[in-house]
Scaffold this motif. Structure first.
Motif, PDB file in Angstrom:
ATOM      1  N   VAL A 183      -6.980   7.106   0.929  1.00 39.19           N
ATOM      2  CA  VAL A 183      -6.156   8.299   1.097  1.00 39.19           C
ATOM      3  C   VAL A 183      -4.750   7.971   0.628  1.00 39.19           C
ATOM      4  O   VAL A 183      -4.189   6.936   1.005  1.00 39.19           O
ATOM      5  CB  VAL A 183      -6.134   8.765   2.564  1.00 39.19           C
ATOM      6  N   SER A 184      -4.188   8.827  -0.223  1.00 33.05           N
ATOM      7  CA  SER A 184      -2.817   8.687  -0.708  1.00 33.05           C
ATOM      8  C   SER A 184      -2.091  10.001  -0.466  1.00 33.05           C
ATOM      9  O   SER A 184      -2.622  11.072  -0.744  1.00 33.05           O
ATOM     10  CB  SER A 184      -2.775   8.337  -2.202  1.00 33.05           C
ATOM     11  N   ALA A 185      -0.878   9.897   0.065  1.00 37.24           N
ATOM     12  CA  ALA A 185      -0.070  11.083   0.351  1.00 37.24           C
ATOM     13  C   ALA A 185       1.361  10.818  -0.076  1.00 37.24           C
ATOM     14  O   ALA A 185       1.870   9.697   0.037  1.00 37.24           O
ATOM     15  CB  ALA A 185      -0.123  11.443   1.838  1.00 37.24           C
ATOM     16  N   SER A 186       2.022  11.857  -0.580  1.00 36.28           N
ATOM     17  CA  SER A 186       3.397  11.741  -1.059  1.00 36.28           C
ATOM     18  C   SER A 186       4.197  12.956  -0.628  1.00 36.28           C
ATOM     19  O   SER A 186       3.679  14.083  -0.597  1.00 36.28           O
ATOM     20  CB  SER A 186       3.461  11.599  -2.585  1.00 36.28           C
ATOM     21  N   ASP A 220      -0.306   4.943   1.517  1.00 38.25           N
ATOM     22  CA  ASP A 220      -1.685   4.707   1.111  1.00 38.25           C
ATOM     23  C   ASP A 220      -2.433   4.042   2.260  1.00 38.25           C
ATOM     24  O   ASP A 220      -1.891   3.180   2.957  1.00 38.25           O
ATOM     25  CB  ASP A 220      -1.762   3.802  -0.122  1.00 38.25           C
ATOM     26  N   ALA A 221      -3.665   4.448   2.430  1.00 40.14           N
ATOM     27  CA  ALA A 221      -4.534   3.831   3.436  1.00 40.14           C
ATOM     28  C   ALA A 221      -5.957   3.833   2.905  1.00 40.14           C
ATOM     29  O   ALA A 221      -6.346   4.724   2.149  1.00 40.14           O
ATOM     30  CB  ALA A 221      -4.455   4.583   4.763  1.00 40.14           C
ATOM     31  N   GLY A 222      -6.720   2.828   3.301  1.00 38.76           N
ATOM     32  CA  GLY A 222      -8.093   2.742   2.823  1.00 38.76           C
ATOM     33  C   GLY A 222      -8.956   1.939   3.764  1.00 38.76           C
ATOM     34  O   GLY A 222      -8.460   1.135   4.571  1.00 38.76           O
ATOM     35  N   PHE A 268      -5.595  -4.810  -2.329  1.00 40.01           N
ATOM     36  CA  PHE A 268      -4.524  -5.787  -2.392  1.00 40.01           C
ATOM     37  C   PHE A 268      -3.242  -5.079  -2.818  1.00 40.01           C
ATOM     38  O   PHE A 268      -3.284  -4.061  -3.512  1.00 40.01           O
ATOM     39  CB  PHE A 268      -4.841  -6.914  -3.386  1.00 40.01           C
ATOM     40  N   LEU A 269      -2.127  -5.620  -2.415  1.00 36.82           N
ATOM     41  CA  LEU A 269      -0.828  -5.084  -2.779  1.00 36.82           C
ATOM     42  C   LEU A 269      -0.139  -6.026  -3.750  1.00 36.82           C
ATOM     43  O   LEU A 269      -0.491  -7.194  -3.878  1.00 36.82           O
ATOM     44  CB  LEU A 269       0.050  -4.886  -1.541  1.00 36.82           C
ATOM     45  N   GLY A 273       2.327  -0.777  -5.102  1.00 34.83           N
ATOM     46  CA  GLY A 273       2.959  -0.315  -3.884  1.00 34.83           C
ATOM     47  C   GLY A 273       3.868  -1.305  -3.200  1.00 34.83           C
ATOM     48  O   GLY A 273       4.391  -1.002  -2.129  1.00 34.83           O
ATOM     49  N   LEU A 274       4.064  -2.486  -3.761  1.00 34.53           N
ATOM     50  CA  LEU A 274       4.920  -3.480  -3.114  1.00 34.53           C
ATOM     51  C   LEU A 274       5.600  -4.312  -4.194  1.00 34.53           C
ATOM     52  O   LEU A 274       4.991  -5.197  -4.794  1.00 34.53           O
ATOM     53  CB  LEU A 274       4.104  -4.383  -2.187  1.00 34.53           C
ATOM     54  N   ARG A 275       6.855  -4.012  -4.444  1.00 36.00           N
ATOM     55  CA  ARG A 275       7.596  -4.749  -5.467  1.00 36.00           C
ATOM     56  C   ARG A 275       8.003  -6.126  -4.941  1.00 36.00           C
ATOM     57  O   ARG A 275       8.089  -6.350  -3.743  1.00 36.00           O
ATOM     58  CB  ARG A 275       8.834  -3.956  -5.899  1.00 36.00           C
TER      59      ARG A 275
END
Length: 358
Positions: free
Chosen positions: A231-234, A250-252, A291-292, A298-300
């Motif tokens: 699930v992705s929401a913005s 984001d969640a999964g 993974f991020l 999603g993770l700089r």
């Protein structure tokens, strides 16, 4: 072109006949239409982190007179990524308000910076999407191969090595605006995707049983089986004409079933330990896990897929780079806290496999 010129000429004649006398507030509109070129070529070079790539995209429109699009794409990376694909897309087939596509893909990638394995995938895909893009249904049949090219992978990664077959059905539902298109208007957008891998498992098992018990266990274990939902929401908020704020979440969840991720480890490879083999047979494939890291992850500040559960690599070089003061006897078991997420001496693995190996 002759037909278009005749239509424009007749339109101007009719306009002159109808509006010979000046009419207050009236205007004349002349529309000229041109068909897009059938063949188009696009090339580009891109740099993301330490990886540079060259892309070539060729599109052929209306080759068979059915308004279809044939696309041939190549991407060559400087270090880790090579990809090629051939897809055919047709919009509004038989007058239906949808689009259909089918294609063949080949992708090879080295995950050596974060995990000691190389991945090769060859797949067939087919899908259909609604005209507004809010509903999409796709099927993928992929043959995947994971190999330990560096000879330094941990036992958890080695248990995943080998060939596997993924037969998956995926449904995607979009709400609100389209994710990834930027802040065109204030509001919210969401995307929900559900994937069921292992479609045709009964057929693979029956064919394996007909050829013998050993081949039955190999075919059933090499077939990837899982439920995967993401699930992705913005939320979008426009600050000015050129500045927009976006908040994304984001969640999964990934649930293996009936043997999990497949691979040679799941089939009982002799070179792996019994604990790693049993954990691999009941866990998900490392290629499908979350993974991020990276610009699109999603993770700089982290490399691509560099943030996640870790396990100790084998080899003196990896041990020295991750923990120089650790004795050699402790190198094969992961530490309680785990090595740093960005350490070069660690493999990205699943938490269940790491705990089983420990």
């Amino acid at each position: 072109n002759r037909l278009k010129s005749r239509q424009n000429l007749s339109f101007e004649k009719n306009t002159k006949k109808t509006h010979r006398q000046p009419v207050p507030g009236a205007c004349r509109v002349v529309a000229t239409f041109a068909e897009r070129p059938r063949l188009s070529l696009n090339t580009g070079t891109y740099v993301q982190g330490t990886e540079g790539s060259v892309e070539l995209l060729a599109s052929l429109l209306n080759a068979g007179g059915r308004a279809e699009r044939i696309t041939l794409a190549f991407e060559k990376g400087s270090r880790q990524l090579d990809e090629a694909s051939l897809t055919v897309e047709r919009r509004r087939p038989w007058g239906l308000p949808c689009s259909v596509d089918a294609g063949v893909h080949q992708r090879s990638r080295s995950w050596a910076p974060t995990a000691s394995f190389d991945e090769l995938s060859r797949s067939l895909s087919a899908g259909a999407a609604s005209a507004d893009g809010r509903h999409a249904l796709a099927y993928e049949l992929a043959w995947r191969s994971l190999a330990d090219a560096t000879r330094r992978a941990s036992a958890s990664v080695k248990a995943q090595a080998g060939n596997s077959l993924k037969s998956a059905l995926r449904y995607t539902r979009r709400f609100g605006g389209t994710l990834g298109e930027g802040c065109r208007e204030e509001g919210a957008a969401a995307r929900v995707s559900l994937e069921v891998a292992g479609v045709g498992a009964a057929l693979a098992s029956s064919s394996g049983r007909s050829s013998g018990s050993s081949s039955s266990s190999n075919s059933s274990s090499s077939l990837v089986r899982h439920f995967r939902q993401q699930v992705s929401a913005s939320l979008f908020s426009r600050v000015s004409e050129n500045v927009c704020l976006e908040l994304t979440a984001d969640a999964g969840v990934l649930l293996p079933w009936g043997g999990g991720g497949g691979g040679a480890g799941a089939a009982g490879r002799r070179t792996t330990s019994a604990a790693a083999t049993s954990s691999s047979s009941s866990s998900s494939s490392i290629s499908d896990r979350f993974f991020l890291g990276g610009v699109g992850g999603g993770l700089r500040g982290f490399g691509i897929r560099a943030c996640g559960p870790t396990d100790q690599r084998h080899g003196s070089g990896a041990i020295a780079s991750s923990s120089p003061s650790r004795p050699a006897s402790a190198a094969t078991s992961p530490s309680p806290a785990g090595p740093p997420l960005s350490a070069r001496g660690s493999d990205v693995t699943g938490a269940a496999a790491a705990r089983a190996e420990a």
